[in-house]
Design an enzyme around this catalytic site. Structure first.
Site, PDB file in Angstrom:
ATOM      1  N   ASP A 179       0.717  -1.010  -0.008  1.00 20.20           N
ATOM      2  CA  ASP A 179      -0.060  -0.178  -0.132  1.00 20.20           C
ATOM      3  C   ASP A 179       0.799   1.196   0.082  1.00 20.20           C
ATOM      4  O   ASP A 179       0.572   2.174   0.443  1.00 20.20           O
ATOM      5  CB  ASP A 179      -1.034  -0.096   1.257  1.00 20.20           C
ATOM      6  CG  ASP A 179      -1.801  -1.287   1.250  1.00 20.20           C
ATOM      7  OD1 ASP A 179      -2.173  -1.909   0.161  1.00 20.20           O
ATOM      8  OD2 ASP A 179      -2.076  -1.855   2.256  1.00 20.20           O
ATOM      9  N   GLN A 203       1.634  -6.268  -3.404  1.00 16.39           N
ATOM     10  CA  GLN A 203       2.260  -6.733  -2.025  1.00 16.39           C
ATOM     11  C   GLN A 203       3.810  -5.846  -1.805  1.00 16.39           C
ATOM     12  O   GLN A 203       3.850  -4.765  -2.632  1.00 16.39           O
ATOM     13  CB  GLN A 203       2.452  -8.176  -1.857  1.00 16.39           C
ATOM     14  CG  GLN A 203       1.106  -8.760  -1.555  1.00 16.39           C
ATOM     15  CD  GLN A 203       0.234  -9.064  -2.734  1.00 16.39           C
ATOM     16  OE1 GLN A 203       0.843  -9.807  -3.681  1.00 16.39           O
ATOM     17  NE2 GLN A 203      -0.824  -8.723  -2.859  1.00 16.39           N
ATOM     18  N   GLY A 226       1.625   2.964  -2.613  1.00 18.82           N
ATOM     19  CA  GLY A 226       1.104   3.800  -3.906  1.00 18.82           C
ATOM     20  C   GLY A 226       1.588   3.219  -5.244  1.00 18.82           C
ATOM     21  O   GLY A 226       1.774   4.017  -5.968  1.00 18.82           O
ATOM     22  N   LYS A 227       1.788   1.688  -5.348  1.00 13.43           N
ATOM     23  CA  LYS A 227       2.077   1.296  -6.395  1.00 13.43           C
ATOM     24  C   LYS A 227       1.269   1.530  -7.744  1.00 13.43           C
ATOM     25  O   LYS A 227       1.536   1.917  -8.787  1.00 13.43           O
ATOM     26  CB  LYS A 227       2.431   0.125  -6.414  1.00 13.43           C
ATOM     27  CG  LYS A 227       3.304  -0.629  -5.198  1.00 13.43           C
ATOM     28  CD  LYS A 227       3.423  -1.996  -5.068  1.00 13.43           C
ATOM     29  CE  LYS A 227       2.441  -2.773  -4.395  1.00 13.43           C
ATOM     30  NZ  LYS A 227       2.074  -2.251  -2.631  1.00 13.43           N
ATOM     31  N   ALA A 264      -4.225  -7.821  -3.767  1.00  8.52           N
ATOM     32  CA  ALA A 264      -3.897  -6.443  -4.103  1.00  8.52           C
ATOM     33  C   ALA A 264      -5.054  -5.559  -3.917  1.00  8.52           C
ATOM     34  O   ALA A 264      -6.039  -6.014  -4.404  1.00  8.52           O
ATOM     35  CB  ALA A 264      -3.051  -6.617  -5.072  1.00  8.52           C
ATOM     36  N   GLY A 265      -4.588  -4.466  -3.548  1.00 12.83           N
ATOM     37  CA  GLY A 265      -5.673  -3.260  -3.675  1.00 12.83           C
ATOM     38  C   GLY A 265      -4.707  -2.068  -4.251  1.00 12.83           C
ATOM     39  O   GLY A 265      -4.146  -1.235  -3.361  1.00 12.83           O
ATOM     40  N   HIS A 266      -5.130  -1.722  -5.495  1.00 13.67           N
ATOM     41  CA  HIS A 266      -4.513  -0.693  -6.004  1.00 13.67           C
ATOM     42  C   HIS A 266      -5.285   0.413  -6.333  1.00 13.67           C
ATOM     43  O   HIS A 266      -6.326   0.365  -7.366  1.00 13.67           O
ATOM     44  CB  HIS A 266      -3.744  -0.966  -7.185  1.00 13.67           C
ATOM     45  CG  HIS A 266      -2.392  -1.879  -6.940  1.00 13.67           C
ATOM     46  ND1 HIS A 266      -1.585  -2.624  -7.585  1.00 13.67           N
ATOM     47  CD2 HIS A 266      -2.188  -2.590  -5.528  1.00 13.67           C
ATOM     48  CE1 HIS A 266      -0.638  -3.432  -7.230  1.00 13.67           C
ATOM     49  NE2 HIS A 266      -1.131  -3.391  -5.977  1.00 13.67           N
ATOM     50  N   LEU A 324       4.075  12.153   1.111  1.00 16.86           N
ATOM     51  CA  LEU A 324       4.894  13.184   2.039  1.00 16.86           C
ATOM     52  C   LEU A 324       3.783  14.282   2.550  1.00 16.86           C
ATOM     53  O   LEU A 324       4.121  14.781   3.582  1.00 16.86           O
ATOM     54  CB  LEU A 324       5.952  14.025   1.058  1.00 16.86           C
ATOM     55  CG  LEU A 324       6.938  15.107   1.869  1.00 16.86           C
ATOM     56  CD1 LEU A 324       7.657  14.257   2.744  1.00 16.86           C
ATOM     57  CD2 LEU A 324       7.795  15.715   0.961  1.00 16.86           C
TER      58      LEU A 324
HETATM   59  P1  GDP Z   1      -0.796   0.446  -3.464  1.00 17.71           P
HETATM   60  O1  GDP Z   1      -1.360  -0.887  -3.021  1.00 17.71           O
HETATM   61  O2  GDP Z   1       0.547   0.441  -3.338  1.00 17.71           O
HETATM   62  O3  GDP Z   1      -1.040   0.553  -5.005  1.00 17.71           O
HETATM   63  O4  GDP Z   1      -1.340   1.586  -2.644  1.00 17.71           O
HETATM   64  P2  GDP Z   1      -2.770   1.429  -2.240  1.00 17.71           P
HETATM   65  O5  GDP Z   1      -3.686   2.074  -3.220  1.00 17.71           O
HETATM   66  O6  GDP Z   1      -3.405   0.217  -1.431  1.00 17.71           O
HETATM   67  O7  GDP Z   1      -2.769   2.706  -1.044  1.00 17.71           O
HETATM   68  C1  GDP Z   1      -2.170   3.961  -1.370  1.00 17.71           C
HETATM   69  C2  GDP Z   1      -3.104   4.999  -1.105  1.00 17.71           C
HETATM   70  O8  GDP Z   1      -2.388   6.211  -1.099  1.00 17.71           O
HETATM   71  C3  GDP Z   1      -4.266   5.151  -2.125  1.00 17.71           C
HETATM   72  O9  GDP Z   1      -5.473   5.493  -1.591  1.00 17.71           O
HETATM   73  C4  GDP Z   1      -3.561   6.425  -2.964  1.00 17.71           C
HETATM   74  O10 GDP Z   1      -4.814   7.024  -3.668  1.00 17.71           O
HETATM   75  C5  GDP Z   1      -3.079   6.981  -2.077  1.00 17.71           C
HETATM   76  N1  GDP Z   1      -1.698   7.829  -2.703  1.00 17.71           N
HETATM   77  C6  GDP Z   1      -1.019   7.766  -3.270  1.00 17.71           C
HETATM   78  N2  GDP Z   1       0.085   8.491  -3.416  1.00 17.71           N
HETATM   79  C7  GDP Z   1       0.018   9.678  -2.585  1.00 17.71           C
HETATM   80  C8  GDP Z   1       0.276  10.704  -2.033  1.00 17.71           C
HETATM   81  O11 GDP Z   1       1.507  11.146  -2.413  1.00 17.71           O
HETATM   82  N3  GDP Z   1      -0.325  11.406  -1.295  1.00 17.71           N
HETATM   83  C9  GDP Z   1      -1.567  11.094  -0.849  1.00 17.71           C
HETATM   84  N4  GDP Z   1      -2.174  11.845   0.345  1.00 17.71           N
HETATM   85  N5  GDP Z   1      -2.010   9.860  -0.922  1.00 17.71           N
HETATM   86  C10 GDP Z   1      -1.427   9.140  -1.906  1.00 17.71           C
HETATM   87  P1  IMO Z   2      -1.167  -4.271  -2.264  1.00 15.95           P
HETATM   88  O1  IMO Z   2      -0.436  -4.682  -3.615  1.00 15.95           O
HETATM   89  C1  IMO Z   2      -0.922  -4.697   2.295  1.00 15.95           C
HETATM   90  C2  IMO Z   2      -0.945  -8.886   3.428  1.00 15.95           C
HETATM   91  C3  IMO Z   2      -2.001  -9.557   4.446  1.00 15.95           C
HETATM   92  C4  IMO Z   2      -1.547 -10.372   5.193  1.00 15.95           C
HETATM   93  C5  IMO Z   2      -0.671 -10.987   4.367  1.00 15.95           C
HETATM   94  C6  IMO Z   2      -1.057 -12.362   3.878  1.00 15.95           C
HETATM   95  O2  IMO Z   2      -2.456  -3.519  -2.163  1.00 15.95           O
HETATM   96  O3  IMO Z   2       0.241  -3.594  -1.458  1.00 15.95           O
HETATM   97  P2  IMO Z   2      -2.530 -13.033   1.719  1.00 15.95           P
HETATM   98  O4  IMO Z   2      -4.144 -12.771   1.622  1.00 15.95           O
HETATM   99  O5  IMO Z   2      -1.798 -12.387   0.788  1.00 15.95           O
HETATM  100  O6  IMO Z   2      -2.288 -14.547   2.004  1.00 15.95           O
HETATM  101  O7  IMO Z   2      -2.315 -12.284   3.336  1.00 15.95           O
HETATM  102  O8  IMO Z   2      -0.154 -10.170   3.624  1.00 15.95           O
HETATM  103  N1  IMO Z   2      -1.053  -8.412   2.359  1.00 15.95           N
HETATM  104  C7  IMO Z   2      -1.045  -7.081   1.914  1.00 15.95           C
HETATM  105  N2  IMO Z   2      -0.842  -5.978   2.819  1.00 15.95           N
HETATM  106  N3  IMO Z   2      -1.042  -4.534   0.869  1.00 15.95           N
HETATM  107  C8  IMO Z   2      -1.259  -5.791   0.124  1.00 15.95           C
HETATM  108  O9  IMO Z   2      -1.383  -5.621  -1.316  1.00 15.95           O
HETATM  109  C9  IMO Z   2      -1.331  -6.998   0.635  1.00 15.95           C
HETATM  110  N4  IMO Z   2      -1.483  -8.118  -0.071  1.00 15.95           N
HETATM  111  C10 IMO Z   2      -1.537  -9.158   1.164  1.00 15.95           C
HETATM  112  O10 IMO Z   2      -2.870  -8.341   5.027  1.00 15.95           O
HETATM  113  O11 IMO Z   2      -0.970  -9.730   6.401  1.00 15.95           O
HETATM  114 MG    MG Z   3      -2.811  -1.728  -1.832  1.00 17.26          MG
END
Ligand code: GDP
Ligand code: IMO
Ligand code: MG
Length: 427
Positions: free
Chosen positions: A13, A223, A15-16, A39-41, A331
């Site tokens: 999480d 991840q 910000g990929k 994953a949740g992007h 940041l």
């Molecule tokens: P990922 O799994 O690595 O793609 O990241 P997630 O989407 O799960 O979580 C990142 C969160 O931060 C999302 O809600 C993005 O919209 C948000 N985000 C990404 N870059 C920035 C940033 O520079 N500033 C802020 N405030 N939010 C950001």
């Molecule tokens: P993104 O791509 C954050 C964590 C779960 C758990 C562990 C194992 O959005 O960054 P699983 O269901 O994969 O067997 O769970 O890994 N986990 C993540 N944490 N971001 C993710 O994906 C994750 N995908 C799995 O919370 O601790």
């Molecule tokens: Mg995520």
């Protein structure tokens, strides 16, 4: 610079999705190579529309071709749901293809993920409950079912029968659950096969050919380094290689083809699920980071655990992945702190440790050693160049760069595509 890998440098999480999206418009292909719908992007488009991608690469919003590689585990029900959501929002999904070698997440994987977690009790991993671990487990045990099996009715039936004969025993006798129906599972997956048939191809060949002619391919990690099954905080990890080597194996390309490996790192740290986390906060600062940063899971809605930036973890991510760049995100979330702590090393049982400790026990004992930088009060979200940032925010970035030993090529100041301050071009 044709092959660019995006890697999570912490516990996910970072910000990929946003970074992939920012590069996607200039790339020909975006490839997912490991993980699944755990994953949740999140991507926020310039029009302010928010997308939460799970299994489908974030590049679906921008790139011509998007690929689910052989290293991914595919839950076809989740895929159908996600495709439906994108279609309903007018996104063209016709360019999505899936590797014939990718393994399937089956209903028994989801069921087993949930019951095994329950049986672990306090020792649970805190998985996303999507069946990811059991699906990868069967892959390694050589009893998995693959995308290509959906194309052959006879083989599909045989494999489902073989799998359920064993897994139903486990579900019923060991875990006291209901048996899954072979007929229903077969009919359901046959239907998925029909719907996905035209997307199932040799993606390794496709990707290699794209690279041969100099196309730009982005490999979107899911991840992160500390959740990698080999290099993360085992057993509190996911079941795939989320580190850079995984891109080569999970996409079917030679490791020498990877030109740039970009680590995505948050300006602080978060983690979802169980496991050690040295800089974790339990006071009002944790609530502050969670609220200001919107730190709630995209997939499960769980509160993310929050802590300060950990440069031991970032240095380790550099070592394990061979990073060429970091992109520092969020940041803006650190605005209005009097002092900003940075973990520079650990105290492990009285000894100063600058590198990741060798054993899990030592890592569990690691106490962060902090250095404190002066904070800033200005709102960063409207900055468009690095020079627009207040001097203390710039000093924070420069100090992190010094501590991690890799250039920080871009800095995020908000979720929007335009809220990325580029210091060194990434393409
Ligand atoms: P990922 O799994 O690595 O793609 O990241 P997630 O989407 O799960 O979580 C990142 C969160 O931060 C999302 O809600 C993005 O919209 C948000 N985000 C990404 N870059 C920035 C940033 O520079 N500033 C802020 N405030 N939010 C950001
Ligand atoms: P993104 O791509 C954050 C964590 C779960 C758990 C562990 C194992 O959005 O960054 P699983 O269901 O994969 O067997 O769970 O890994 N986990 C993540 N944490 N971001 C993710 O994906 C994750 N995908 C799995 O919370 O601790
Ligand atoms: Mg995520």
């Amino acid at each position: 610079m044709p092959a660019i890998v995006i890697i999570g440098a912490q516990w996910g999480d970072e910000g990929k999705g946003k970074v992939t999206d920012a590069l996607g418009g200039r790339s020909d292909m975006v490839v997912r190579y490991q993980g699944g719908n755990n994953a949740g992007h999140t991507v926020v488009t310039p029009a302010g529309e928010k997308f939460a991608l799970r299994l489908i690469p974030s590049g679906i919003l921008t790139a011509r071709t998007t690929v689910i590689g052989n290293g991914v585990v595919v839950d076809p029900a989740a895929l159908a749901e996600e495709l439906g959501e994108l279609d309903a929002r007018g996104i063209d999904t016709s360019g999505l293809v899936i590797s014939a070698n990718a393994h399937l997440v089956m209903p028994h994987h989801r069921a087993l993920d949930k019951v095994t977690e329950r049986f672990l009790g306090k020792a649970k991993i805190g998985t996303t409950g999507r069946g990811i671990g059991p699906a990868y487990g069967d892959k390694i045990a050589r009893i998995g079912i693959r995308m290509q099996d959906l194309l052959d009715e006879k083989i599909l039936r045989e494999k489902i029968e073989a799998a359920l004969q064993e897994k139903n025993q486990v579900l019923v006798k060991l875990y006291n659950r209901k048996a899954l129906s072979i007929d229903e599972t077969f009919t359901e997956y046959l239907r998925f096969g029909d719907a996905l048939r035209h997307r199932i191809i040799d993606t390794g060949l496709l990707i290699n050919r794209a690279l041969d002619v100099g196309q730009l391919v982005v490999f979107e990690g899911s991840q992160a380094t500390m959740l990698d099954v080999d290099h993360g905080t085992y057993p509190f990890v996911t079941s795939s290689n989320a580190t850079a080597g995984g891109a080569s194996v999970g996409a079917g390309i030679g490791p020498k083809r990877l030109d740039r490996i970009i680590g995505i790192v948050k300006a602080y740290t978060t983690r979802v699920g169980s496991g050690p986390f040295p800089t974790e906060l339990f006071d009002a600062s944790a609530d502050y980071l969670r609220k200001t940063g919107g730190e709630y899971g995209v997939v499960t809605g769980r509160e993310r655990r929050c802590g300060w930036f950990d440069s031991v973890v970032a240095r380790y991510a550099n070592r394990v992945n061979g990073l060429t760049d970091f992109v520092l995100t969020k940041l803006d979330v650190l605005t209005s702190l009097d002092r900003v702590p940075i973990c520079v090393a650990y105290d492990v049982d009285g000894e100063r440790c600058e590198e990741m400790p060798m054993t899990q026990t030592e890592f569990h004992h690691a106490q962060p050693i902090y250095e404190y930088l002066d904070g800033w009060w200005e709102n960063l979200s409207t900055a468009r160049t690095f020079a627009d940032l207040p001097v203390n925010a710039r000093a924070y970035v420069e100090r992190l760069e010094e501590l991690v030993g890799v250039q920080i090529s871009a800095v995020g100041v908000g979720p929007g595509r335009e809220q990325t301050l580029v210091r060194h071009e990434l393409i």
